[in-house]
Write an enzyme that holds these catalytic residues in place. Structure first.
Site, short mmCIF file in Angstrom:
data_model
loop_
_atom_site.label_atom_id
_atom_site.label_comp_id
_atom_site.label_asym_id
_atom_site.label_seq_id
_atom_site.Cartn_x
_atom_site.Cartn_y
_atom_site.Cartn_z
N CYS A 273 0.67 -1.33 -0.23
CA CYS A 273 0.18 0.11 -0.11
C CYS A 273 0.71 1.25 0.11
CB CYS A 273 -0.84 -0.08 0.92
SG CYS A 273 -0.28 -0.20 2.62
N HIS A 331 -3.12 1.15 6.67
CA HIS A 331 -3.43 1.27 4.93
C HIS A 331 -2.90 2.69 4.83
CE1 HIS A 331 -4.51 0.36 1.22
NE2 HIS A 331 -5.61 0.75 1.11
N ASP A 356 -7.29 5.69 -4.07
CA ASP A 356 -6.41 4.38 -3.60
C ASP A 356 -6.11 3.72 -4.35
OD1 ASP A 356 -5.41 2.55 -2.06
OD2 ASP A 356 -7.18 2.28 -0.65
#
Ligand SMILES: *[C@@H]1O[C@H](CO)[C@@H](O)[C@H](O)[C@H]1NC(C)=O
Ligand SMILES: *[C@@H]1O[C@H](CO)[C@@H](O)[C@H](O)[C@H]1NC(C)=O
Ligand SMILES: *[C@@H]1O[C@H](CO)[C@@H](O)[C@H](O)[C@H]1NC(C)=O
Ligand SMILES: *[C@@H]1O[C@H](CO)[C@@H](O)[C@H](O)[C@H]1NC(C)=O
Length: 470
Positions: A273, A331, A356
């Site tokens: 991530c 995250h 994202d």
């Protein structure tokens, strides 16, 4: 035409692109730049015009905004066309003339070919050269306009940053080199747009839609991961990184993007991530969209989008039922700054948007996520595009533990509505301090539980995708 001067150094400085290069013309939307060339022979005041043309993409069209033809005397261009006026010299005299050219604040970004037609060059236009057009956070009319200069310095211009990792008990930071102005990065960013599946499928429409930061940021979120396209990074979470680099190897985006280009736009191995998010931040800053990297601790991944993360235990000695839901200790995603005129509510959802790039769930059949307005996440407006329910769950889901009995029935044994979505963090403007922005995403918990139950009762948690590119 001879003696064409594009004033790259002067123009690029005025447009804050001189860190990329001063050897090619790179300008921002809605702001004027100068071009000088030599006119041969005077023209006749009543009949002769000087006509300029800009074109971008393989199928430029005036209707789609990817071609503009504009003239002197000024004021002859159509509505949202490019504009030109004389800065120095005269069309009616032989000799050098300097023009002041302005693109509309909603022109597609990317590379343009610029040409001119005069009486001397007759019907064929002659080329003045190429220019690169970027988003303009300094321009009030641009959808990415950011009012504060300090924030523009942080979110567009700053090439070094911090990424927060760890856990809600111990948050650590790692230095990251975004490097968005290294010479070749802007070309890699444009290449990334050119190989995106929407462009390969319909280039005329894709080049036109590059006027829109909502479209561009959604495309970039899909292209940073390599799922379903020729994206930049391949994700891997199982600890086996042979044939590539461990995600912890990287400390900057430049090496990742260069490797992607060098290896024929095959995905670079491997990312997780924070690498996905930091590389995306480089691409958006380079294109001129203000953005920042944001870390969420105790981040939920709610695969069935019902706002609970379910854990299953059994009381009869077989393996507990696998749950596809999970909670990650942290995250990382990106917030990008833009207006949302596509959401009919005045300016309510303008500002920070979650995008994202980590491949978690498909959105309209593609691994991408956002832009989801942070204000919609705070207000629980989960029926809004794009992907608000998913991000909402990442910061708000309950952890529910179930006991599964031999007959298949199950009983809820505990609910934890507090731990998910903690200490949401980003780097401060102008310093290396960490700022906690959890309050942008969540109301205080007691108010929230009441509020979330309302949402569940009203059945509002459903995905709502509208994939129109403009
Ligand atoms: C990344 O690592 C390289 C090589 O170890 C080092 O020279 C560089 O300073 C590091 N960059 C950052 C932002 O920490
Ligand atoms: C380059 O791409 C090919 C094809 O996907 C892949 O097999 C190879 O591992 C890549 N090379 C590097 C150095 O990542
Ligand atoms: C959420 O979905 C899971 C799987 O479909 C289900 O087992 C669970 O009961 C649901 N939770 C709620 C609160 O509806
Ligand atoms: C995370 O947030 C909680 C709740 O606000 C706070 O008590 C805790 O100190 C924070 N953790 C860190 C490492 O700052």
């Amino acid at each position: 035409l001879d003696v064409i001067v594009l004033h790259c150094e002067k123009n690029n400085k005025a447009h804050k692109t001189n860190d990329i290069s001063v050897n090619r013309l790179i300008v921002r939307r809605g702001q004027s730049f100068l071009v000088t060339f030599e006119l041969h022979g005077p023209s006749r005041p009543t009949t002769d015009l000087l006509e300029l043309k800009v074109e971008t993409g393989p199928q430029p069209s005036e209707a789609l905004g990817t071609r503009s033809v504009f003239r002197l005397p000024e004021g002859c261009g159509k509505g949202s066309s490019w504009k030109v006026k004389v800065h120095q010299g005269s069309v009616f005299l032989a000799g050098s003339i300097t023009l002041d050219i302005t693109s509309p604040a909603d022109a597609p970004v990317g590379e343009y070919r610029l040409s001119v037609k005069t009486s001397a060059t007759a019907s064929v236009g002659s080329s003045l050269g190429k220019l690169l057009l970027l988003f303009n956070p300094w321009c009030k009319e641009d959808w990415v306009h950011l009012p504060e200069e300090e924030e523009r310095q942080e979110y567009v211009m700053r090439e070094q940053g911090l990424v927060y990792k760890g856990s809600d008990k111990y948050i650590s930071s790692m230095a990251w080199n975004f490097g968005q102005f290294e010479d070749d990065i802007v070309d890699i960013c444009l290449k990334l747009l050119d190989v995106n599946p929407k462009c390969l499928c319909d280039p005329a429409k894709d080049f036109s839609a590059r006027c829109n930061p909502i479209y561009v940021s959604r495309v970039v979120s899909a292209m940073i991961n390599a799922n379903d396209d020729r994206g930049v990074l391949m994700g891997r979470w199982d600890g086996r990184y042979d044939g590539g680099m461990s995600p912890t190897h990287w400390n900057g985006s430049v090496e990742v993007l260069r490797r992607w280009l060098k290896n024929g736009s095959n995905p670079v191995k491997y990312g997780q991530c924070w690498v996905f998010a930091a590389v995306m931040c480089t691409v958006l800053r380079c294109l001129g969209i203000p953005c920042r990297v944001v870390s969420n601790f105790q981040s939920a991944h709610d695969t069935d989008k019902n706002l609970t993360i379910d854990y299953f235990f059994s009381d009869y000695g077989v393996r507990p039922k696998q749950s596809p839901d999970s909670v990650w200790n942290y995250h990382v995603w990106v917030e990008a700054w833009m207006r949302r005129p596509d959401l009919s509510a005045g300016s309510l959802y303008d500002g920070w948007q979650v995008v994202d790039p980590t491949p978690q769930e498909k959105s309209t059949d593609v691994y991408c996520c956002g832009p989801a307005p942070v204000k919609a996440i705070l207000q629980g407006h989960v029926d809004l595009k794009y992907d608000v329910p998913f991000v909402f769950a990442e910061v708000n889901a309950d952890r529910v533990t179930w006991m599964v009995f031999a007959d298949g029935s199950k009983k809820k044994i505990s609910t934890d509505s507090v731990s998910v979505g903690q200490n949401i963090s980003t780097k401060a403007v102008g310093s290396d301090k960490r700022v906690d922005i959890t309050a942008n995403y969540k109301h205080a918990e007691a108010y929230f539980i009441y509020f979330r139950n309302l949402i569940i009762q009203n059945g509002a948690v459903s995905t709502c995708h509208n994939n129109s590119p403009r």
